[in-house]
Design a protein around this motif. Structure first.
Motif, PDB file in Angstrom:
ATOM      1  N   HIS A   1       0.091  -3.107 -11.774  1.00 34.68           N
ATOM      2  CA  HIS A   1       1.020  -2.419 -10.876  1.00 34.68           C
ATOM      3  C   HIS A   1       0.303  -1.248 -10.203  1.00 34.68           C
ATOM      4  O   HIS A   1      -0.740  -0.788 -10.659  1.00 34.68           O
ATOM      5  CB  HIS A   1       2.228  -1.889 -11.660  1.00 34.68           C
ATOM      6  CG  HIS A   1       1.864  -0.846 -12.674  1.00 34.68           C
ATOM      7  ND1 HIS A   1       1.310  -1.163 -13.905  1.00 34.68           N
ATOM      8  CD2 HIS A   1       1.930   0.508 -12.633  1.00 34.68           C
ATOM      9  CE1 HIS A   1       1.076  -0.046 -14.574  1.00 34.68           C
ATOM     10  NE2 HIS A   1       1.439   0.987 -13.835  1.00 34.68           N
TER      11      HIS A   1
ATOM     12  N   ASP B   1       1.188   2.766  -9.115  1.00 40.21           N
ATOM     13  CA  ASP B   1       2.120   3.768  -9.634  1.00 40.21           C
ATOM     14  C   ASP B   1       3.027   4.319  -8.539  1.00 40.21           C
ATOM     15  O   ASP B   1       2.593   4.548  -7.408  1.00 40.21           O
ATOM     16  CB  ASP B   1       1.351   4.940 -10.249  1.00 40.21           C
ATOM     17  CG  ASP B   1       1.141   4.762 -11.744  1.00 40.21           C
ATOM     18  OD1 ASP B   1       1.386   3.643 -12.256  1.00 40.21           O
ATOM     19  OD2 ASP B   1       0.725   5.738 -12.398  1.00 40.21           O
TER      20      ASP B   1
ATOM     21  N   ARG C   1       8.487  -3.406 -11.988  1.00 38.37           N
ATOM     22  CA  ARG C   1       9.538  -2.647 -12.685  1.00 38.37           C
ATOM     23  C   ARG C   1      10.499  -1.964 -11.731  1.00 38.37           C
ATOM     24  O   ARG C   1      11.633  -1.670 -12.080  1.00 38.37           O
ATOM     25  CB  ARG C   1       8.887  -1.568 -13.568  1.00 38.37           C
ATOM     26  CG  ARG C   1       8.228  -2.102 -14.799  1.00 38.37           C
ATOM     27  CD  ARG C   1       7.495  -1.009 -15.541  1.00 38.37           C
ATOM     28  NE  ARG C   1       6.161  -0.779 -15.031  1.00 38.37           N
ATOM     29  CZ  ARG C   1       5.483   0.347 -15.167  1.00 38.37           C
ATOM     30  NH1 ARG C   1       6.040   1.372 -15.765  1.00 38.37           N
ATOM     31  NH2 ARG C   1       4.272   0.465 -14.700  1.00 38.37           N
TER      32      ARG C   1
ATOM     33  N   HIS D   1      -3.261  -1.504 -11.803  1.00 39.43           N
ATOM     34  CA  HIS D   1      -3.721  -1.261 -13.165  1.00 39.43           C
ATOM     35  C   HIS D   1      -2.654  -1.702 -14.156  1.00 39.43           C
ATOM     36  O   HIS D   1      -1.482  -1.811 -13.822  1.00 39.43           O
ATOM     37  CB  HIS D   1      -4.072   0.216 -13.368  1.00 39.43           C
ATOM     38  CG  HIS D   1      -2.892   1.136 -13.214  1.00 39.43           C
ATOM     39  ND1 HIS D   1      -2.413   1.523 -11.980  1.00 39.43           N
ATOM     40  CD2 HIS D   1      -2.096   1.733 -14.138  1.00 39.43           C
ATOM     41  CE1 HIS D   1      -1.376   2.320 -12.151  1.00 39.43           C
ATOM     42  NE2 HIS D   1      -1.153   2.467 -13.446  1.00 39.43           N
TER      43      HIS D   1
HETATM   44 FE   LIG Z   1       0.797   3.073 -14.166  1.00 33.78          FE
END
Ligand SMILES: [Fe+2]
Length: 363
Positions: free
Chosen positions: A187, A189, A276, A329
Protein backbone atom coordinates in the motif's frame (compact mmCIF):
# COMPACT_ATOMS: atom_id res chain seq x y z
CA UNK A 1 27.52 33.29 -29.78
CA UNK A 2 26.12 32.54 -33.26
CA UNK A 3 22.73 34.29 -33.29
CA UNK A 4 20.43 35.02 -36.20
CA UNK A 5 16.84 36.22 -36.50
CA UNK A 6 14.12 34.55 -38.55
CA UNK A 7 11.53 36.32 -40.70
CA UNK A 8 9.03 36.00 -37.85
CA UNK A 9 11.39 37.64 -35.38
CA UNK A 10 12.41 34.44 -33.57
CA UNK A 11 15.93 34.18 -32.20
CA UNK A 12 17.87 31.31 -33.76
CA UNK A 13 20.79 29.96 -31.74
CA UNK A 14 23.33 27.79 -33.54
CA UNK A 15 24.22 24.54 -31.75
CA UNK A 16 27.46 22.66 -32.11
CA UNK A 17 26.74 19.25 -33.62
CA UNK A 18 22.98 19.73 -33.82
CA UNK A 19 20.17 21.69 -35.41
CA UNK A 20 19.75 25.34 -34.33
CA UNK A 21 17.33 26.11 -31.51
CA UNK A 22 14.49 28.56 -32.19
CA UNK A 23 13.45 30.77 -29.29
CA UNK A 24 10.07 32.48 -29.06
CA UNK A 25 10.52 36.21 -28.38
CA UNK A 26 8.08 36.13 -25.45
CA UNK A 27 9.77 33.03 -23.97
CA UNK A 28 13.06 34.86 -24.18
CA UNK A 29 11.77 38.15 -22.86
CA UNK A 30 9.98 36.81 -19.77
CA UNK A 31 13.14 35.20 -18.36
CA UNK A 32 15.79 37.77 -19.28
CA UNK A 33 18.37 38.29 -16.53
CA UNK A 34 17.75 42.03 -16.60
CA UNK A 35 16.80 44.09 -13.55
CA UNK A 36 13.78 45.41 -15.43
CA UNK A 37 12.44 41.86 -15.94
CA UNK A 38 13.66 39.80 -12.97
CA UNK A 39 14.38 41.08 -9.49
CA UNK A 40 18.17 40.68 -9.18
CA UNK A 41 18.03 39.46 -5.59
CA UNK A 42 15.21 36.89 -5.70
CA UNK A 43 15.19 36.05 -9.40
CA UNK A 44 11.44 36.51 -9.36
CA UNK A 45 9.68 38.18 -12.25
CA UNK A 46 8.74 41.83 -11.97
CA UNK A 47 6.88 42.30 -15.25
CA UNK A 48 3.45 40.76 -15.82
CA UNK A 49 4.33 38.18 -18.44
CA UNK A 50 0.74 37.78 -19.62
CA UNK A 51 0.80 41.43 -20.75
CA UNK A 52 3.86 40.98 -22.96
CA UNK A 53 2.86 41.87 -26.55
CA UNK A 54 2.29 38.54 -28.29
CA UNK A 55 3.54 39.98 -31.58
CA UNK A 56 6.89 40.80 -29.98
CA UNK A 57 9.86 40.24 -32.26
CA UNK A 58 13.59 40.10 -31.80
CA UNK A 59 14.95 42.81 -34.10
CA UNK A 60 18.67 42.55 -33.52
CA UNK A 61 21.14 40.12 -31.94
CA UNK A 62 24.82 40.99 -31.67
CA UNK A 63 27.71 38.52 -31.27
CA UNK A 64 28.37 39.95 -27.79
CA UNK A 65 24.88 38.82 -26.69
CA UNK A 66 23.09 42.15 -26.99
CA UNK A 67 19.44 41.50 -27.92
CA UNK A 68 16.90 44.12 -28.96
CA UNK A 69 13.13 43.68 -29.24
CA UNK A 70 10.49 45.31 -31.42
CA UNK A 71 9.10 47.34 -28.48
CA UNK A 72 12.46 49.06 -27.99
CA UNK A 73 13.68 46.98 -25.03
CA UNK A 74 17.31 45.84 -25.23
CA UNK A 75 19.64 43.96 -22.92
CA UNK A 76 22.94 42.13 -23.02
CA UNK A 77 22.93 38.45 -22.14
CA UNK A 78 25.75 37.17 -19.92
CA UNK A 79 27.93 34.56 -21.57
CA UNK A 80 26.60 31.00 -21.17
CA UNK A 81 23.18 32.30 -20.15
CA UNK A 82 21.53 31.18 -23.39
CA UNK A 83 23.17 27.76 -23.20
CA UNK A 84 21.84 27.21 -19.69
CA UNK A 85 18.40 28.59 -20.53
CA UNK A 86 18.06 26.25 -23.50
CA UNK A 87 18.98 23.13 -21.51
CA UNK A 88 15.80 21.43 -20.29
CA UNK A 89 15.55 20.71 -16.58
CA UNK A 90 19.24 19.93 -16.00
CA UNK A 91 18.50 19.01 -12.38
CA UNK A 92 15.71 16.53 -13.16
CA UNK A 93 16.40 13.09 -11.76
CA UNK A 94 15.92 9.77 -13.45
CA UNK A 95 14.04 6.73 -12.24
CA UNK A 96 15.60 3.29 -12.16
CA UNK A 97 12.86 0.66 -12.36
CA UNK A 98 13.61 -2.38 -10.22
CA UNK A 99 12.05 -5.67 -9.23
CA UNK A 100 12.59 -8.61 -6.87
CA UNK A 101 16.02 -9.30 -8.36
CA UNK A 102 17.48 -6.20 -6.70
CA UNK A 103 19.84 -7.70 -4.12
CA UNK A 104 20.07 -6.25 -0.66
CA UNK A 105 23.71 -5.46 -1.35
CA UNK A 106 22.61 -3.11 -4.13
CA UNK A 107 20.06 -1.19 -2.06
CA UNK A 108 20.75 2.52 -1.84
CA UNK A 109 22.25 2.74 1.65
CA UNK A 110 24.46 4.82 3.90
CA UNK A 111 25.55 5.18 7.50
CA UNK A 112 24.01 8.03 9.44
CA UNK A 113 27.43 9.08 10.73
CA UNK A 114 28.67 9.54 7.16
CA UNK A 115 25.58 11.51 6.17
CA UNK A 116 26.11 13.80 9.15
CA UNK A 117 29.78 14.33 8.44
CA UNK A 118 29.72 14.77 4.69
CA UNK A 119 27.16 16.73 2.64
CA UNK A 120 28.42 14.89 -0.44
CA UNK A 121 27.34 11.58 1.13
CA UNK A 122 23.88 13.00 1.86
CA UNK A 123 23.67 14.34 -1.68
CA UNK A 124 24.57 10.93 -3.12
CA UNK A 125 21.97 9.19 -0.97
CA UNK A 126 19.23 11.65 -1.93
CA UNK A 127 20.05 11.16 -5.61
CA UNK A 128 19.76 7.39 -5.12
CA UNK A 129 16.53 7.87 -3.20
CA UNK A 130 15.25 9.82 -6.17
CA UNK A 131 16.35 7.13 -8.61
CA UNK A 132 15.15 4.07 -6.69
CA UNK A 133 12.40 5.50 -4.50
CA UNK A 134 13.91 4.14 -1.29
CA UNK A 135 17.07 4.02 0.77
CA UNK A 136 18.28 2.32 3.95
CA UNK A 137 20.17 4.35 6.55
CA UNK A 138 22.20 2.38 9.11
CA UNK A 139 23.43 3.39 12.51
CA UNK A 140 20.34 5.36 13.50
CA UNK A 141 20.20 5.63 17.33
CA UNK A 142 17.98 2.92 18.77
CA UNK A 143 15.88 5.26 20.83
CA UNK A 144 12.31 6.47 20.52
CA UNK A 145 12.96 9.55 18.37
CA UNK A 146 16.27 8.39 16.92
CA UNK A 147 14.91 8.78 13.38
CA UNK A 148 14.73 12.54 13.83
CA UNK A 149 18.52 12.62 13.57
CA UNK A 150 18.18 11.68 9.91
CA UNK A 151 15.10 13.81 9.27
CA UNK A 152 16.91 16.83 10.69
CA UNK A 153 19.53 16.58 7.94
CA UNK A 154 16.79 17.22 5.39
CA UNK A 155 14.25 19.51 7.03
CA UNK A 156 11.11 19.58 9.15
CA UNK A 157 8.92 16.51 9.44
CA UNK A 158 5.23 16.55 8.60
CA UNK A 159 2.96 16.85 11.61
CA UNK A 160 -0.38 15.09 11.23
CA UNK A 161 -3.32 14.39 13.51
CA UNK A 162 -1.19 11.51 14.84
CA UNK A 163 1.63 13.86 15.73
CA UNK A 164 5.19 13.64 14.41
CA UNK A 165 7.15 10.48 15.14
CA UNK A 166 4.63 7.71 15.84
CA UNK A 167 4.76 4.08 16.92
CA UNK A 168 4.24 1.22 14.50
CA UNK A 169 3.65 -1.74 16.78
CA UNK A 170 0.83 -3.95 17.88
CA UNK A 171 -1.41 -2.37 20.52
CA UNK A 172 -4.77 -3.32 22.03
CA UNK A 173 -7.80 -1.71 20.32
CA UNK A 174 -5.70 -0.60 17.33
CA UNK A 175 -7.07 2.44 15.46
CA UNK A 176 -5.39 1.23 12.28
CA UNK A 177 -4.46 -2.22 10.96
CA UNK A 178 -0.84 -1.06 10.98
CA UNK A 179 -0.99 -1.34 14.77
CA UNK A 180 -1.76 -5.06 14.76
CA UNK A 181 0.48 -8.09 14.10
CA UNK A 182 -1.52 -8.74 10.94
CA UNK A 183 0.28 -8.82 7.60
CA UNK A 184 -0.06 -5.62 5.57
CA UNK A 185 -0.75 -5.79 1.88
CA UNK A 186 1.33 -3.51 -0.36
CA UNK A 187 0.00 0.00 0.00
CA UNK A 188 0.89 3.64 -0.10
CA UNK A 189 0.35 5.60 3.10
CA UNK A 190 -2.44 8.05 3.78
CA UNK A 191 -3.89 8.63 0.30
CA UNK A 192 -6.82 10.24 2.13
CA UNK A 193 -4.64 13.24 2.94
CA UNK A 194 -4.13 16.25 0.71
CA UNK A 195 -1.31 16.46 0.02
CA UNK A 196 -0.31 12.86 0.58
CA UNK A 197 2.84 12.60 2.74
CA UNK A 198 5.79 12.61 0.36
CA UNK A 199 8.24 10.34 2.17
CA UNK A 200 8.00 7.78 4.96
CA UNK A 201 10.86 7.33 7.43
CA UNK A 202 10.45 3.92 9.08
CA UNK A 203 12.92 3.38 11.91
CA UNK A 204 13.42 -0.10 13.34
CA UNK A 205 13.91 -0.34 17.12
CA UNK A 206 13.11 -4.02 17.66
CA UNK A 207 12.40 -6.80 15.19
CA UNK A 208 12.94 -10.25 16.67
CA UNK A 209 9.48 -11.79 16.39
CA UNK A 210 8.83 -14.55 13.90
CA UNK A 211 7.67 -12.80 10.69
CA UNK A 212 7.49 -9.08 10.20
CA UNK A 213 9.62 -8.91 7.06
CA UNK A 214 9.29 -5.75 4.99
CA UNK A 215 8.05 -5.77 1.41
CA UNK A 216 8.49 -3.12 -1.25
CA UNK A 217 7.22 -2.72 -4.80
CA UNK A 218 8.24 -0.11 -7.35
CA UNK A 219 4.83 1.30 -8.24
CA UNK A 220 6.19 3.23 -11.23
CA UNK A 221 7.56 -0.02 -12.63
CA UNK A 222 4.20 -1.73 -12.08
CA UNK A 223 2.40 1.17 -13.77
CA UNK A 224 4.79 1.01 -16.74
CA UNK A 225 4.10 -2.70 -17.16
CA UNK A 226 0.36 -2.14 -16.96
CA UNK A 227 0.62 0.66 -19.50
CA UNK A 228 2.52 -1.63 -21.88
CA UNK A 229 0.43 -4.79 -21.43
CA UNK A 230 -3.01 -3.38 -20.70
CA UNK A 231 -3.28 0.17 -22.03
CA UNK A 232 -7.03 0.31 -21.48
CA UNK A 233 -6.65 -0.80 -17.88
CA UNK A 234 -3.91 1.78 -17.35
CA UNK A 235 -6.10 4.50 -18.83
CA UNK A 236 -8.97 3.46 -16.56
CA UNK A 237 -6.88 3.66 -13.39
CA UNK A 238 -5.37 6.97 -14.49
CA UNK A 239 -8.72 8.59 -15.26
CA UNK A 240 -11.02 7.30 -12.51
CA UNK A 241 -11.19 9.25 -9.26
CA UNK A 242 -11.79 7.05 -6.25
CA UNK A 243 -12.43 8.04 -2.65
CA UNK A 244 -9.89 7.44 0.09
CA UNK A 245 -11.20 7.97 3.58
CA UNK A 246 -10.01 7.71 7.17
CA UNK A 247 -12.31 8.45 10.06
CA UNK A 248 -11.99 8.23 13.81
CA UNK A 249 -13.26 10.31 16.73
CA UNK A 250 -11.04 13.28 15.99
CA UNK A 251 -10.28 13.15 12.28
CA UNK A 252 -12.31 12.87 9.07
CA UNK A 253 -9.82 12.74 6.22
CA UNK A 254 -10.99 12.27 2.66
CA UNK A 255 -9.49 12.73 -0.76
CA UNK A 256 -10.64 11.89 -4.27
CA UNK A 257 -7.96 10.95 -6.76
CA UNK A 258 -6.98 8.23 -9.24
CA UNK A 259 -4.83 5.22 -8.35
CA UNK A 260 -2.36 6.29 -11.02
CA UNK A 261 -1.76 10.03 -11.40
CA UNK A 262 -0.09 11.54 -14.43
CA UNK A 263 1.25 14.99 -15.17
CA UNK A 264 0.19 17.01 -18.18
CA UNK A 265 2.84 15.25 -20.30
CA UNK A 266 1.32 11.88 -19.45
CA UNK A 267 4.16 10.73 -17.19
CA UNK A 268 3.18 8.77 -14.09
CA UNK A 269 3.87 10.97 -11.06
CA UNK A 270 2.02 9.27 -8.22
CA UNK A 271 0.61 5.91 -7.22
CA UNK A 272 -2.12 5.62 -4.61
CA UNK A 273 -3.03 2.15 -3.49
CA UNK A 274 -4.66 1.50 -0.15
CA UNK A 275 -7.06 -1.39 0.02
CA UNK A 276 -7.92 -0.48 3.59
CA UNK A 277 -9.16 2.99 2.81
CA UNK A 278 -10.27 3.00 -0.85
CA UNK A 279 -13.91 3.05 -1.92
CA UNK A 280 -15.10 3.85 -5.41
CA UNK A 281 -18.26 5.86 -5.99
CA UNK A 282 -21.42 4.38 -7.52
CA UNK A 283 -20.34 4.78 -11.12
CA UNK A 284 -22.25 3.36 -14.10
CA UNK A 285 -22.02 -0.43 -14.21
CA UNK A 286 -19.77 -0.55 -17.27
CA UNK A 287 -17.31 1.87 -15.70
CA UNK A 288 -17.26 -0.17 -12.53
CA UNK A 289 -16.63 -3.31 -14.60
CA UNK A 290 -13.68 -1.59 -16.26
CA UNK A 291 -12.34 -0.27 -12.97
CA UNK A 292 -12.53 -3.62 -11.20
CA UNK A 293 -10.76 -5.35 -14.07
CA UNK A 294 -8.02 -2.72 -14.15
CA UNK A 295 -7.54 -2.73 -10.38
CA UNK A 296 -7.26 -6.52 -10.42
CA UNK A 297 -4.64 -6.33 -13.17
CA UNK A 298 -2.62 -3.79 -11.19
CA UNK A 299 -2.95 -5.86 -8.03
CA UNK A 300 -1.53 -8.88 -9.81
CA UNK A 301 1.58 -6.82 -10.52
CA UNK A 302 2.10 -5.63 -6.96
CA UNK A 303 0.77 -8.61 -4.96
CA UNK A 304 3.19 -10.10 -2.40
CA UNK A 305 4.19 -13.08 -4.57
CA UNK A 306 4.72 -10.99 -7.71
CA UNK A 307 8.13 -10.82 -9.43
CA UNK A 308 8.22 -7.11 -8.55
CA UNK A 309 8.11 -7.59 -4.78
CA UNK A 310 11.27 -7.12 -2.73
CA UNK A 311 11.25 -8.84 0.65
CA UNK A 312 13.83 -8.18 3.34
CA UNK A 313 14.19 -7.73 7.05
CA UNK A 314 14.92 -4.44 8.78
CA UNK A 315 17.38 -4.68 11.64
CA UNK A 316 17.34 -2.53 14.78
CA UNK A 317 19.15 0.73 14.05
CA UNK A 318 18.16 0.72 10.39
CA UNK A 319 15.80 3.26 8.89
CA UNK A 320 13.96 2.66 5.65
CA UNK A 321 13.13 5.85 3.77
CA UNK A 322 10.45 5.46 1.11
CA UNK A 323 8.99 7.64 -1.63
CA UNK A 324 5.30 7.43 -0.80
CA UNK A 325 4.33 8.73 -4.25
CA UNK A 326 6.03 5.78 -5.92
CA UNK A 327 6.52 2.77 -3.66
CA UNK A 328 4.06 0.33 -2.22
CA UNK A 329 5.17 -1.08 1.09
CA UNK A 330 3.91 -3.86 3.28
CA UNK A 331 4.99 -6.50 5.73
CA UNK A 332 4.47 -10.14 6.49
CA UNK A 333 2.45 -11.00 9.58
CA UNK A 334 4.29 -11.66 12.80
CA UNK A 335 3.74 -13.65 15.96
CA UNK A 336 3.74 -11.56 19.12
CA UNK A 337 4.43 -14.55 21.38
CA UNK A 338 7.84 -15.06 19.70
CA UNK A 339 9.29 -11.60 20.22
CA UNK A 340 8.85 -7.89 19.66
CA UNK A 341 8.46 -5.74 16.59
CA UNK A 342 8.66 -2.05 17.24
CA UNK A 343 9.07 0.56 14.55
CA UNK A 344 8.71 4.31 14.69
CA UNK A 345 7.80 6.35 11.68
CA UNK A 346 7.31 9.89 10.53
CA UNK A 347 6.58 11.64 7.29
CA UNK A 348 8.31 14.36 5.36
CA UNK A 349 6.77 16.48 2.67
CA UNK A 350 7.93 15.98 -0.85
CA UNK A 351 9.22 19.48 -1.37
CA UNK A 352 11.21 19.40 1.87
CA UNK A 353 13.31 16.43 0.75
CA UNK A 354 13.57 17.58 -2.86
CA UNK A 355 14.67 21.01 -1.68
CA UNK A 356 17.58 19.48 0.23
CA UNK A 357 18.50 17.35 -2.79
CA UNK A 358 18.52 20.38 -5.10
CA UNK A 359 20.46 22.57 -2.68
CA UNK A 360 23.12 19.90 -2.31
CA UNK A 361 23.41 19.66 -6.10
CA UNK A 362 24.52 23.26 -6.33
CA UNK A 363 26.56 23.33 -3.11
FE1 LIG B 1 2.11 2.01 5.70
Amino acid sequence: MDLTITDRGLLQVAQRGGPPVLLHPVWLRERLPDAAVLDPRTGQRLQEAAETPRDLRVVSAEPDGTIAFSDGFATRLPSDWLTNAIATCPAAGHHVHWDATLDRGRFPAADLADLRADPAALSALLEELDAYGFAVVRGVPIEMDGGLALAGLMGPIRITNWGGMADVKAIPNAYDLTMTPRHLEPHSDNPYRDPVPGYILLHCLENDADGGDSTLVDGFHAAAILRRDDPAGFATLASTDVTFRYRDDTAFLEHHAPLIARNAAGDVVQIRYSNRTEMIGRLPIDRLDAYYAARAAFWQLIAPASPLTLRFRLQPGELLMMDNYRLLHGRTGYTLATGSRHMRQCYMDRDTVQSRRRLLQVA
